[in-house]
Design a protein around this motif. Structure first.
Motif, PDB file in Angstrom:
ATOM      1  N   CYS A 157      49.583  15.421 -23.697  1.00 30.72           N
ATOM      2  CA  CYS A 157      48.422  14.583 -23.984  1.00 30.72           C
ATOM      3  C   CYS A 157      47.173  15.229 -23.374  1.00 30.72           C
ATOM      4  O   CYS A 157      47.168  15.598 -22.203  1.00 30.72           O
ATOM      5  CB  CYS A 157      48.628  13.187 -23.414  1.00 30.72           C
ATOM      6  SG  CYS A 157      47.198  12.117 -23.620  1.00 30.72           S
ATOM      7  N   GLU A 159      44.508  13.763 -22.733  1.00 34.06           N
ATOM      8  CA  GLU A 159      43.806  12.801 -21.881  1.00 34.06           C
ATOM      9  C   GLU A 159      44.502  12.667 -20.513  1.00 34.06           C
ATOM     10  O   GLU A 159      43.905  12.913 -19.479  1.00 34.06           O
ATOM     11  CB  GLU A 159      43.744  11.437 -22.586  1.00 34.06           C
ATOM     12  CG  GLU A 159      43.002  10.357 -21.838  1.00 34.06           C
ATOM     13  CD  GLU A 159      41.494  10.599 -21.769  1.00 34.06           C
ATOM     14  OE1 GLU A 159      40.939  11.192 -22.725  1.00 34.06           O
ATOM     15  OE2 GLU A 159      40.877  10.216 -20.753  1.00 34.06           O
ATOM     16  N   CYS A 160      45.790  12.298 -20.520  1.00 35.09           N
ATOM     17  CA  CYS A 160      46.486  12.040 -19.251  1.00 35.09           C
ATOM     18  C   CYS A 160      47.335  13.228 -18.807  1.00 35.09           C
ATOM     19  O   CYS A 160      47.803  13.269 -17.665  1.00 35.09           O
ATOM     20  CB  CYS A 160      47.355  10.790 -19.355  1.00 35.09           C
ATOM     21  SG  CYS A 160      48.761  10.964 -20.471  1.00 35.09           S
ATOM     22  N   CYS A 178      48.712  10.950 -26.273  1.00 32.76           N
ATOM     23  CA  CYS A 178      49.893  10.086 -26.254  1.00 32.76           C
ATOM     24  C   CYS A 178      49.473   8.724 -26.809  1.00 32.76           C
ATOM     25  O   CYS A 178      48.278   8.406 -26.884  1.00 32.76           O
ATOM     26  CB  CYS A 178      50.447   9.960 -24.843  1.00 32.76           C
ATOM     27  SG  CYS A 178      49.436   8.974 -23.730  1.00 32.76           S
ATOM     28  N   CYS A 181      47.288   6.550 -24.442  1.00 32.27           N
ATOM     29  CA  CYS A 181      45.867   6.909 -24.374  1.00 32.27           C
ATOM     30  C   CYS A 181      45.153   6.623 -25.689  1.00 32.27           C
ATOM     31  O   CYS A 181      43.969   6.290 -25.712  1.00 32.27           O
ATOM     32  CB  CYS A 181      45.710   8.379 -23.981  1.00 32.27           C
ATOM     33  SG  CYS A 181      46.203   8.695 -22.269  1.00 32.27           S
TER      34      CYS A 181
END
Ligand SMILES: [Zn+2]
Ligand SMILES: [Zn+2]
Length: 193
Positions: A157, A159-160, A178, A181
């Protein structure tokens, strides 16, 4: 009918008691396997089951068939229905079995007294299959990333940073994310240790 008590005992062991849901789940599981020509007394590696509810019934289906989420042979569909689909991965043959009484108003009872429970369990054991269950032949289109076996694909992911297996990522504005997110997670982070 096969000796249902043998299978109800499996459900009792797994679930804790034999409630009406365990009886229905056991009968659904036995009917599904019979339709696929599978013997519930032996290990059926090609059996996959889609369970449409996360209640007692699901435990009976697991206990009788031996399918598990960890083996990817149990698929959970959050439909809130007393139904399950049994798929033979080796032939593609599939059958969906639902409880016939989910299509009509249940009889009025004085809610869940112990005596009532016992009577319901007894009734559900005795009632003929054609009155209890609806059996439909179906087709299931199972994707290559849903079958048992080693993961074929992984991503991360953006983002995370967490790893995502089996193509569960989503592409949003050109970024690989993901589902948590992308859609918002079911949890809220309070503190990261
Ligand atoms: Zn139960
Ligand atoms: Zn993420």
């Amino acid at each position: 009918m096969d000796d249902i008590n043998f299978y109800l005992d499996k459900g009792r062991e797994f679930h804790g008691d034999v409630c009406p849901g365990i009886v229905i789940g056991t009968r659904i599981a036995l009917a599904g396997m019979k339709k696929l020509g599978m013997d519930p007394k032996v290990k059926n590696r090609d059996l996959m089951v889609y369970v449409e509810i996360d209640r007692c019934m699901a435990d009976a289906i697991q206990a009788v068939t031996g399918i598990t989420m960890g083996h990817r042979t149990l698929k959970y569909k959050d439909y809130g229905k007393f139904a399950a689909t049994f798929l033979d991965l080796s032939t593609g043959k599939a059958v969906r079995i639902s409880a016939a009484d989910s299509q009509r108003e249940p009889p009025k009872t004085d809610n869940g007294s112990k005596l009532n429970m016992e009577r319901m369990v007894e009734d559900l054991i005795q009632v003929p299959e054609e009155e209890l269950l609806i059996i439909e032949e179906v087709e299931v289109d199972i994707g290559e990333h849903d079958i048992p076996g080693f993961p074929k694909y992984k991503s991360y992911c953006e983002e995370c940073g967490e790893k995502i297996l089996d193509r569960r990522e989503v592409i949003f504005d050109g970024r690989t994310l993901c589902k948590a997110c992308a859609d918002g997670p079911y949890y809220k982070k309070i503190r990261v240790n």
